[in-house]
Motif scaffolding. Structure first.
Motif, PDB file in Angstrom:
ATOM      1  N   LYS A  29       0.863  -1.178   0.000  1.00  0.00           N
ATOM      2  CA  LYS A  29       0.000   0.000   0.000  1.00  0.00           C
ATOM      3  C   LYS A  29       0.903   1.232   0.000  1.00  0.00           C
ATOM      4  O   LYS A  29       2.031   1.204   0.503  1.00  0.00           O
ATOM      5  N   VAL A  30       0.401   2.298  -0.588  1.00  0.00           N
ATOM      6  CA  VAL A  30       1.157   3.550  -0.655  1.00  0.00           C
ATOM      7  C   VAL A  30       0.206   4.696  -0.376  1.00  0.00           C
ATOM      8  O   VAL A  30      -1.023   4.549  -0.437  1.00  0.00           O
ATOM      9  N   GLY A  31       0.780   5.850  -0.064  1.00  0.00           N
ATOM     10  CA  GLY A  31      -0.073   7.001   0.228  1.00  0.00           C
ATOM     11  C   GLY A  31       0.648   8.009   1.081  1.00  0.00           C
ATOM     12  O   GLY A  31       1.817   8.330   0.851  1.00  0.00           O
ATOM     13  N   GLY A  32      -0.040   8.484   2.118  1.00  0.00           N
ATOM     14  CA  GLY A  32       0.552   9.470   3.003  1.00  0.00           C
ATOM     15  C   GLY A  32       1.721   8.895   3.791  1.00  0.00           C
ATOM     16  O   GLY A  32       1.634   7.787   4.326  1.00  0.00           O
ATOM     17  N   SER A  33       2.822   9.660   3.831  1.00  0.00           N
ATOM     18  CA  SER A  33       4.006   9.208   4.560  1.00  0.00           C
ATOM     19  C   SER A  33       4.545  10.264   5.512  1.00  0.00           C
ATOM     20  O   SER A  33       5.386   9.958   6.357  1.00  0.00           O
ATOM     21  N   THR A  37       6.595  14.621   0.219  1.00  0.00           N
ATOM     22  CA  THR A  37       5.238  14.722  -0.304  1.00  0.00           C
ATOM     23  C   THR A  37       5.183  14.860  -1.817  1.00  0.00           C
ATOM     24  O   THR A  37       4.245  14.368  -2.458  1.00  0.00           O
ATOM     25  N   LYS A  40       6.425  11.077  -6.446  1.00  0.00           N
ATOM     26  CA  LYS A  40       5.331  10.232  -6.913  1.00  0.00           C
ATOM     27  C   LYS A  40       5.402   8.824  -6.331  1.00  0.00           C
ATOM     28  O   LYS A  40       4.392   8.117  -6.274  1.00  0.00           O
ATOM     29  N   HIS A 100       6.188   6.234  -3.233  1.00  0.00           N
ATOM     30  CA  HIS A 100       6.207   6.140  -1.779  1.00  0.00           C
ATOM     31  C   HIS A 100       7.629   5.822  -1.302  1.00  0.00           C
ATOM     32  O   HIS A 100       8.347   5.056  -1.957  1.00  0.00           O
ATOM     33  N   ALA A 152       1.860   3.110   5.516  1.00  0.00           N
ATOM     34  CA  ALA A 152       1.329   4.288   4.832  1.00  0.00           C
ATOM     35  C   ALA A 152       0.069   4.739   5.555  1.00  0.00           C
ATOM     36  O   ALA A 152      -0.720   3.919   6.028  1.00  0.00           O
ATOM     37  N   GLY A 153      -0.093   6.053   5.662  1.00  0.00           N
ATOM     38  CA  GLY A 153      -1.270   6.577   6.341  1.00  0.00           C
ATOM     39  C   GLY A 153      -1.054   6.726   7.835  1.00  0.00           C
ATOM     40  O   GLY A 153       0.035   6.497   8.357  1.00  0.00           O
TER      41      GLY A 153
END
Length: 383
Positions: free
Chosen positions: A226-230, A234, A237, A239, A249-250
């Protein structure tokens, strides 16, 4: 409240420190999103999560604390490790001792990726032969995915032997420590385990919804799932690839992590060996008091290392029916059925009947164990 003997499923009684910490996180207004700000509440959460990660890594003998990754539970950890390391054409070895949390990711890898697998079958007690484990290796074998202890019988697998086989043949070891984390000492660096998967809500006494992986393996890397907020980089592109962010992530489960931390501190304070002795003494007393009853059948090898589990049946009676009687007439909570371990039940010949599992904890009392013994003897007299 029930006389509870289902600690193999989850720890019903937790140390007070665990509940107090979870409540503090939720009610004190002192814990914001870890590493998502420079103000006090965010820094406070970050600092305590950082300390928890360090202490839990140390608890498992993981020298690089950044490679302690938090997840929801063992099931998620095993999915991440197995599906994140296998590729098309790879072969993985597992055993009939496994929970579906090991088996189903392997089956999924077979169906979706094109992996091959071999299941090493156990003997009449459910235990595997390590010679058979090594014989199952093929030229394309990449991994051995194995439980540290059966959740059905409690028998413990010798990880030193498993890891030795893996090292000899350059294989990856993925270990399911759901039943042993917090029960017996585990030092992943000393043992040489590549990936250890654990849950927090069983014998680590943490809340439900928190678990993790200890990732010693450096090559190959586990694929991101999973990828996303780290909280960092920011504008990238991709993770971040370094641990623990690679597999996190998250927003982290701060209350779960800090509750788990308190559970680990409780174990360290009281001594893991002392807590194990208390629960295995309960299990042994229960077994020894009942083993000579002709109407009972027991499963597993009681002469070898084990967790505090006693698996039994009343001959010719459904495990579910026995559990119902225990619950309704004696207020005793146990786990009947197949325990999400279908291959173990095939080996033991209990697919239809199921098994009644008593799993003990240091949170049990002598009085509770005596009551359970009397209840089984009482049912035996009525048969």
């Amino acid at each position: 409240m029930s006389y509870y003997f289902d600690y193999g499923a989850t720890s019903l009684k937790k140390p007070k420190e665990v509940a107090d910490k979870v409540y503090e996180v939720l009610a004190s207004a002192k814990y914001a999103n870890a590493s998502r700000g420079s103000y006090y509440e965010a820094n406070n959460a970050f600092r305590e999560v950082f300390m928890a990660r360090n202490d839990i890594a140390k608890f498992f003998g993981l020298k690089e604390e950044d490679r302690l990754v938090f997840t929801n539970n063992s099931t998620e950890s095993l999915n991440i490790a197995i599906l994140g390391l296998l590729n098309k054409g790879d072969h993985v070895i597992t055993t009939s001792m496994e929970h579906n949390s090991v088996l189903r990711p392997i089956y999924l890898a077979h169906e979706t990726i094109g992996c091959e697998y071999t299941v090493v079958k156990g003997d009449k007690t459910g235990m595997i032969d390590y010679v058979d484990l090594e014989k199952a290796i093929q030229p394309n074998t990449k991994m051995i995915a194995i439980t540290h202890s059966s959740n059905v019988t409690g028998n413990i697998v010798d990880l030193e032997k498993v890891v030795a086989i893996c090292k000899k043949h350059n294989l990856i070891s993925v270990v399911d420590a759901s039943q042993t984390a917090g029960v017996v000492p585990i030092d992943v660096d000393k043992l040489g385990v590549d990936v250890l998967c654990f849950t927090g809500h069983k014998s680590l006494y943490g809340p439900q919804g928190i678990g993790g992986l200890c990732v010693r393996l450096k090559e190959p890397e586990i694929r991101r799932y999973k990828v996303g907020g780290s909280g960092v980089r920011t504008f990238d592109k991709v993770h971040p690839g370094e641990y623990p962010l690679r597999l996190e992530a998250g927003t982290l489960n701060t209350s779960g992590i800090l509750g788990l931390h308190e559970g680990v501190k409780y174990i360290n304070k009281h001594g893991i060996d002392n807590l194990y002795k208390k629960q295995i003494d309960f299990a042994n007393k229960f077994y020894n008091e009942l083993k000579d009853l002709d109407c009972l059948e027991f499963y597993g090898d009681f002469t070898k290392d084990r967790t505090a589990v006693v698996a039994l049946n009343f001959k010719g009676i459904s495990a579910s029916d026995v559990a119902d009687v225990l619950a309704e007439e004696y207020d005793i909570a146990v786990r009947p059925g197949a325990h999400c371990a279908p291959l173990m039940h095939e080996v033991l010949g209990t697919q239809e009947q199921g098994i009644v599992r008593f799993s003990f904890s240091s949170m049990n009392t002598e009085e509770e164990v005596d009551y359970a013994i009397k209840a089984i003897k009482s049912i035996a007299k009525e048969i």
